[in-house]
Design an enzyme around this catalytic site. Sequence first.
Site, short mmCIF file in Angstrom:
data_model
loop_
_atom_site.label_atom_id
_atom_site.label_comp_id
_atom_site.label_asym_id
_atom_site.label_seq_id
_atom_site.Cartn_x
_atom_site.Cartn_y
_atom_site.Cartn_z
N PRO A 394 0.71 -1.22 0.01
CA PRO A 394 0.00 -0.15 -0.11
C PRO A 394 1.00 1.15 0.07
O PRO A 394 2.02 1.39 0.35
CB PRO A 394 -0.76 -0.23 1.35
CG PRO A 394 -0.68 -1.44 1.64
CD PRO A 394 0.68 -2.19 1.05
N VAL A 396 2.40 2.94 -2.48
CA VAL A 396 3.41 3.14 -3.69
C VAL A 396 2.88 3.95 -4.72
O VAL A 396 3.60 4.17 -5.81
CB VAL A 396 4.13 1.95 -3.95
CG1 VAL A 396 4.70 1.08 -2.73
CG2 VAL A 396 3.17 0.87 -4.60
N GLY A 397 1.55 4.16 -4.96
CA GLY A 397 1.17 4.93 -6.09
C GLY A 397 0.48 4.30 -7.25
O GLY A 397 0.42 4.55 -8.18
N LYS A 398 -0.11 2.91 -7.06
CA LYS A 398 -0.88 2.10 -7.72
C LYS A 398 -2.08 2.85 -8.47
O LYS A 398 -1.94 2.94 -9.59
CB LYS A 398 -1.10 0.67 -7.23
CG LYS A 398 0.07 0.03 -6.79
CD LYS A 398 -0.22 -1.42 -6.49
CE LYS A 398 -1.19 -1.23 -5.26
NZ LYS A 398 -0.67 -0.82 -3.89
N SER A 715 11.98 -18.80 3.04
CA SER A 715 13.05 -18.06 2.85
C SER A 715 13.69 -17.60 4.13
O SER A 715 14.84 -17.05 4.00
CB SER A 715 12.53 -16.61 2.24
OG SER A 715 11.73 -15.85 3.11
N LYS A 758 12.84 -7.36 -0.28
CA LYS A 758 13.53 -7.46 0.91
C LYS A 758 14.94 -6.68 1.14
O LYS A 758 15.12 -6.32 2.07
CB LYS A 758 13.84 -9.04 0.99
CG LYS A 758 12.59 -10.10 0.90
CD LYS A 758 13.29 -11.55 0.92
CE LYS A 758 11.87 -12.32 0.93
NZ LYS A 758 12.34 -13.80 0.59
#
Length: 810
Positions: A394, A396-398, A715, A758
């Site tokens: 959320p 990031v400007g999508k 991971s 990451k």
Amino acid sequence: MTPPSKPSKKKQTSPDNTSTASPTETSADAVDLDAETQLPSEINLPVLPLRGETLFPIPDSVHSFVVGREKSVAAIEEALSKDRRILLIGQQDPELESVDLNDLYEIGTEASIVRMLKLPDGTTSVLVEGERRLRAVNTISEQPFLRVASWPVDDLDESPQVAKDLMPRALDLFHRVVELSDSIPEDSYIRAINTETPGSLADVVAASLPLLPDIHQEVLEIREVSERLTLVIQVLEEEIRVLELEETVRNGVRKEVEKDQRDLILREQLRTITKELGEPNAQSAEIEAFRKKLNSRKFPAAVIERGLKDIERLSSMPQGSPEASMVRSYLEWLTELPWKKRSRDTTNIRDAAKILASHHHGLDRVKERLLEYIAVRRLARNSRSPILCFVGPPGVGKTSLGRSIAEALSRKFVRVSLGGVRDEAEIRGHRMTYIGSMPGRILQMMRRAGTVNPVFMIDEVDKLGMDFRGDPSAALLEVLDPEQNHTFSDHYIEIPYDLSRAIFIATANTLDNLPPALVDRMEVIDLPGYVEDEKVAIAEKFLIEREIIEHGLQSGGVKFTRGSIVRIIREYTQEAGVRGLTRSIATIVRKHAVLRAESSEQGWEVGESDVPKHLGPAKFRFGMAEAEDSVAVATAVFNTPSGGDLAPIEVILAPGTGQVELTGLMGNIMQESAHAALTYARAHASRLGYKDVDFSKQDVHVHVPSGSLPKEGPSAGLAMAIALISALTKKKVRRDVILTGEITLQGRVLPVGSIKAKVLAAHRAGIGKFVMPKSNRQDLVDLPEHVRKQMDFVEVANLNDALSQTIRLA
């Protein structure tokens, strides 16, 4: 190809060629230029817009037009003063008096003016001869008349033998039409048989037939010769069928006229009785309005046919009945949906790049993809619109990026959020049989857009649910599939709707919850988050000025030093996006707004030391959570819907019975990684220096803090193994090292996903060394250049390589 509805026997003309034609559905595909290495030279001509008429490029054939608009007369006079050449293009909406390039069809005809004559009623008659097809591409000037730059559109003869074989069939059918029709002169057939080429034959026959303007325009726009002649043959066959039926119909005309007269008299009596009683007949007015819309010919044949049937049903129903209300609502949706109207794309790559750069910082991959699409559209008009999916945390400007794309393309923008939607009918609509039914959200937004080619953003597609009412994500498979969405089926409308011209952009925080079939239909573009330098630039260029203006202060009334912005980012936000940063800036601006309201002082500067005064104590600690190197503690990095996040892996050994305890809300895959790490540690006890440890008498407890948050994935396996070996050897793990990677029982380190997210999380935390699988080396290419320079990336192939980088041997 099935020809449109029954052609009109009489052209609808008026001064300045008034008509109600609209572009056909196949015109854009039929005349697209091939993508060539060199574009044809542009031709600069004045434009004469046509209303309800189409001029074909037929040599030695003249056509007259009556012109009344001042701009049109000025264009003709300009052409006469030069080389007599002018471009004639039909209007999409014949009702418009003043038009620009967006109101015209793409394909027109270059003509030579033979004669111009001023008529007594003030209009002008012009006689022209068509020469060749042209495509209008750019506006040069609009005053005192419209002048455009255009490209020649040459015929394509991909199947010359097929086209020649079609000529006799076309001539036979045309001869039959001339025999049956009273309005087509014999000279037209003589001209047709003297035509030598298939393309010219199609033009001559089409120009002679009294067809609707949209069919004329379709023939003009088809570039492939055999396809053009095939369409003309189909129109001739339909014309023959109509003419042959006229004789049969004529025998029953008297009876039908009598019935129509009877109906007319009864309707007039009913209208008179209603008027005398003082009861308004609103339903009749609505029916006439619907009928007028459908007769405007701005709809496909299937829509007109269905609409006229429902109008007849509505006229026979009582005005206040529930069924009449349902039919009335259906007709409103049917006539207000955009079936053919579209906006013209911007094909100027430089202007689009400037718009994207002015609205967004970074996001180079997305901008590059959009500019590629604009370039392809410039060369190939029939290219499919992309189905993009922006995936990222959320903030990031999508969503805002979708608005910028629409502005860069000069298209309408519509957005629908699917978060929490569980009913398939929200996508496909409800059946018309239900009271209160309506189309799904897709067609609702298309109606709001008003064009068939908007930028359509489907927000929060990963938040879709599924229950007994169906699976909405399955309904989206048709919407987001370029092979299917040209015939999208909505349960309410029940007529295939073309969605292929819209650019669909889906947004999601993660792809984990999306069906693989849906992901396969989209082009996924990752937006992993912003690094610190990018956040500072975004705050300086966009956020601060926007918040100052929104809070009623003068531009530049509050100034933030770079140090204050960096401190806010490091100590008061911990996110991949910039929403938290925006809220913090807004909090400081609001406090200065209060001071501005109490005094006339202006121009405050917020320094680094002023930040705690406004925002309070720091909420986050910049850097490693551990203050020093520790035994049995290794730091892993996870990918979450909010971006990358760090988490220490803690291991405790205690006397017991050899049991293994795993806590911290680990998922099944993560628990398996912990067991694999323990098995490796036990198998290599002698080599690693703790062969005296009796595992049957040692309990092992592995814990991941933030126990309320679920954690999953392999991971963290590498960090678990390092922490476990550190606990067994009692040697410290370096605190400035981040680990990620999946381990096997043989100690190999396998690749993992989301490396970029990451790495950015480690960079935000100020970590200097990042230990990762060697197989993930190619993922470093997507990282910003300054991040690669500031961090030390250690690529390991097995656990031994990782041990030498993390555990201090001394």
